[in-house]
Design a protein around this motif. Sequence first.
Motif, PDB file in Angstrom:
ATOM      1  N   PRO A 154       0.811  -1.225   0.000  1.00 18.31           N
ATOM      2  CA  PRO A 154       0.000   0.000   0.000  1.00 18.31           C
ATOM      3  C   PRO A 154       0.840   1.269   0.000  1.00 18.31           C
ATOM      4  N   GLY A 155       1.923   1.276   0.774  1.00 20.16           N
ATOM      5  CA  GLY A 155       2.753   2.463   0.837  1.00 20.16           C
ATOM      6  C   GLY A 155       3.438   2.771  -0.481  1.00 20.16           C
ATOM      7  N   ALA A 156       3.862   1.730  -1.191  1.00 20.10           N
ATOM      8  CA  ALA A 156       4.534   1.940  -2.472  1.00 20.10           C
ATOM      9  C   ALA A 156       3.568   2.535  -3.494  1.00 20.10           C
ATOM     10  N   PHE A 157       2.351   2.002  -3.543  1.00 21.71           N
ATOM     11  CA  PHE A 157       1.370   2.571  -4.468  1.00 21.71           C
ATOM     12  C   PHE A 157       1.076   4.019  -4.123  1.00 21.71           C
ATOM     13  N   PHE A 158       0.866   4.295  -2.850  1.00 20.61           N
ATOM     14  CA  PHE A 158       0.451   5.635  -2.447  1.00 20.61           C
ATOM     15  C   PHE A 158       1.552   6.654  -2.696  1.00 20.61           C
ATOM     16  N   ASP A 159       2.798   6.286  -2.426  1.00 21.85           N
ATOM     17  CA  ASP A 159       3.912   7.196  -2.689  1.00 21.85           C
ATOM     18  C   ASP A 159       3.996   7.546  -4.167  1.00 21.85           C
ATOM     19  N   ARG A 190      -6.633   1.119  -1.312  1.00 20.25           N
ATOM     20  CA  ARG A 190      -7.031   0.072  -2.247  1.00 20.25           C
ATOM     21  C   ARG A 190      -8.538  -0.199  -2.194  1.00 20.25           C
ATOM     22  N   GLY A 191      -9.083  -0.351  -1.008  1.00 18.22           N
ATOM     23  CA  GLY A 191     -10.503  -0.635  -0.894  1.00 18.22           C
ATOM     24  C   GLY A 191     -11.367   0.492  -1.415  1.00 18.22           C
ATOM     25  N   ILE A 192     -10.953   1.727  -1.137  1.00 14.25           N
ATOM     26  CA  ILE A 192     -11.709   2.884  -1.620  1.00 14.25           C
ATOM     27  C   ILE A 192     -11.655   2.948  -3.140  1.00 14.25           C
ATOM     28  N   PHE A 193     -10.462   2.905  -3.703  1.00 15.19           N
ATOM     29  CA  PHE A 193     -10.325   3.042  -5.151  1.00 15.19           C
ATOM     30  C   PHE A 193     -10.968   1.880  -5.899  1.00 15.19           C
TER      31      PHE A 193
END
Length: 271
Positions: A154-159, A190-193
């Motif tokens: 999750p952190g890698a995607f968000f960054d 992830r769940g939101i998107f």
Amino acid sequence: MPDSQSYRQCVLPLTIEGVNLELATAYRQGQGAPILFLHGFGSTKEDYAGLTRQPAFAGRGFIAYDAPGCGESRCSDLSRIDVALLLATALKVLDHFAVERFHLVGHSMGGLTALLLADHCPERVISFVDIEGNIAPEDCFLSRQIFDYPAEQPGAFFDAFIERTRHSSDPASALYAASLPYKVRAEAVRGIFTSMVRLSDQGALMARFLGLPCPRLFMYGEQNSHLSYLADIRAKGVELASVPECGHFPMYSNPIEMWRRIADFQARHGG
């Protein structure tokens, strides 16, 4: 000392389908039906606290809160957050404040949640201002990145999402991107998107939006005048409001015009 136009804050403890929430809320009591504000992804309740400084809204009550996974709110299981949980949260908030009928304003993710809320209880919604909320697949320019740029962590995607957003063409992109690490928990993204994309592609959102019995205003930044459905929804009874010098975020790029258009619309429809 706070003046008569100020607002109060409280934390609401809620439990929804086994998920424990501590919901950071801003509200003001007022005359008539209140306004329920639902913020977008990467935003918070403070997007709408400026209402208290707008003369057109003097004496108006409102409710705004940080959605689960956002702002100052706390959630016991970030992986459970999706649009369905956001809808359930909105209903719980209305119950807590004993609100029967209300004006509804939602931006982006909050606009999608607001649409589902209005569809769920149409008799309770007096008017609906949809600020570029998802009503068609083309509206997933942010959320679809969860599939276009997959990452295991999750952190890698968000960054990476933040860096892409920082350099996008929206006038408010750098300001918006800079605050994302402080306003959204990476584990909630992830769940939101994923749920936003699923609903936009398969949830018949346009039919639901056009089928609402309340007056509707669709607000968009003039940079997004290319949206393919604008002429069609106007022909089918939806009022349009183009905000000049603005992209997806009128509350950052042109808040005075945003408030003016909301006030005008609500004044003509029971505000």
